[in-house]
Design a protein around this motif. Structure first.
Motif: not given
Length: 363
Positions: A177-187, A262-274
């Motif tokens: 549950t925590l990994s799912t949350l951190f992946s979605a929110v913070a990448g 990640r954004l500066a390197q143009e490697k976003p992963n779609g997280s909410f934080l991005e």
């Protein structure tokens, strides 16, 4: 008609002022007749002496059985309305939400997050409305598809871990549950429950839960003068809040820096934080607001999914006849060649009913 000299008049006036002051002081803690019913109060204290320091919810449940689904308790001069029935929740929180959506300041939260900066405790106003607009923007259908893919991947690891180390099921579910949350929110994933990010999060969460628990801090919101009591005589709650503040700044600031990288390197992963960082200018969100929203999403959603998942497993084990019906339906619809997907739910009515019943049984 008797004549009063100035000294007598002053004495009478002073006596009236003192009497009125005593009357108002003795009224502190008493329940206004227009309030919902509740347990008997004591002068000044109200129901403060009746509130246990541990397992407060059990006392609330006991009072709900006696005084009904909506009742009131008094803590010094403050009134607390306790809602324990579905009808009461719908009436108060939905039908009259425009009048009940706000939240009072809670001094421990103000100390470690700033006034009105933590979404879960923010009073209703421009700041909360701004936060809600940002969150609404982030959970559009495209984002939900991304989160679904994360859920499937993390569930696969959960099944593998459960099959190979079944005696650690509790920790597997926490990690899932925590990994799912951190992946979605913070990448950022949490591959193991022993990962530093996971340990740091739960250590901070434990400190927040402790300092916010009933009876663990003086009632400074009701009696601001208690703020002046030396911390060593009041459980060191101010020092704990300062520690939480530093830990939150390090944790959330670190997640923000990684997303910016990640954004500066143009490697976003779609997280909410991005997404928040990209929308910051349009929504007028500063760095503190971004950290606050990130913290609200992480800490607000950390334990609920884990508790729900654990309770689903518990009830399935406690009622094996219903578990077998769910399994038969899965075998018929999905088979044993693949794992079920979200799209399968439309063809799994019994499983859907089982899950809804679990949420009703243990909301």
């Amino acid at each position: 008609m008797p004549q009063f000299d100035s000294q007598t008049a002053a004495t009478v006036a002073l006596g009236l002022i003192v009497a009125y002051g005593l009357y108002k002081l003795l009224k502190i803690g008493s329940r206004d007749p227009q309030l919902p019913p509740g347990p008997p109060t004591l002068p000044f204290l109200g129901n403060l002496a009746s509130l246990p320091l541990e397992n407060t919810y059990l006392k609330f449940t006991e009072w709900a059985r006696t005084y009904g689904g909506v009742y009131s308790i008094k803590v010094l001069s403050e009134t607390i309305i306790v809602v324990s029935s579905l009808d009461g929740v719908q009436e108060i929180m939905e039908k009259n939400g425009a009048f009940t959506a706000s939240r009072p300041d809670f001094e421990p939260v103000v100390r470690f997050s700033g006034p009105g900066r933590y979404m879960l405790f923010a009073p209703y106003g421009p700041q909360l409305r701004k936060f809600r607009r940002v969150v609404t923007e982030m959970i559009k259908p495209a984002s939900r598809k991304h989160v679904t893919s994360i859920l499937v991947a993390e569930a696969s690891q959960l099944l593998y871990e459960t099959q190979h180390v079944p005696d650690k099921l509790y920790y597997h579910i926490l990690r899932y549950t925590l990994s799912t949350l951190f992946s979605a929110v913070a990448g950022q994933r949490i591959p193991q429950v022993t990962s530093p990010l996971c340990q740091d999060f739960f250590r901070t969460w434990g400190m927040i839960s402790d300092v916010c628990a009933a009876g663990h801090t003086p009632p400074v919101d009701q009696l601001p003068i208690l703020n002046y009591i030396p911390d060593r005589f009041a459980g060191n709650w101010k020092a704990k809040c300062a520690t939480i503040k530093r830990r939150l700044e390090d944790l959330l600031g670190g997640l923000k820096q990684e997303a910016e990288k990640r954004l500066a390197q143009e490697k976003p992963n779609g997280s909410f934080l991005e997404t928040m960082l990209e929308m910051a200018t349009d929504f007028d969100i500063d760095d503190e607001g971004i950290r606050s929203l990130t913290g609200a999403l992480l800490f607000g959603g950390a334990t609920t999914p884990a508790s729900a998942t654990l309770f689903i497993i518990y009830l399935a084990a406690a009622y094996p006849e219903y578990q077998r019906k769910v399994q038969r339906e899965l075998d018929q619809v999905v088979g044993d060649e693949r794992a079920p997907t979200v799209e399968d739910l439309a063809n799994l009515p019994y499983l859907s009913i089982f899950l809804r019943e679990v949420y009703r049984f243990r909301p």
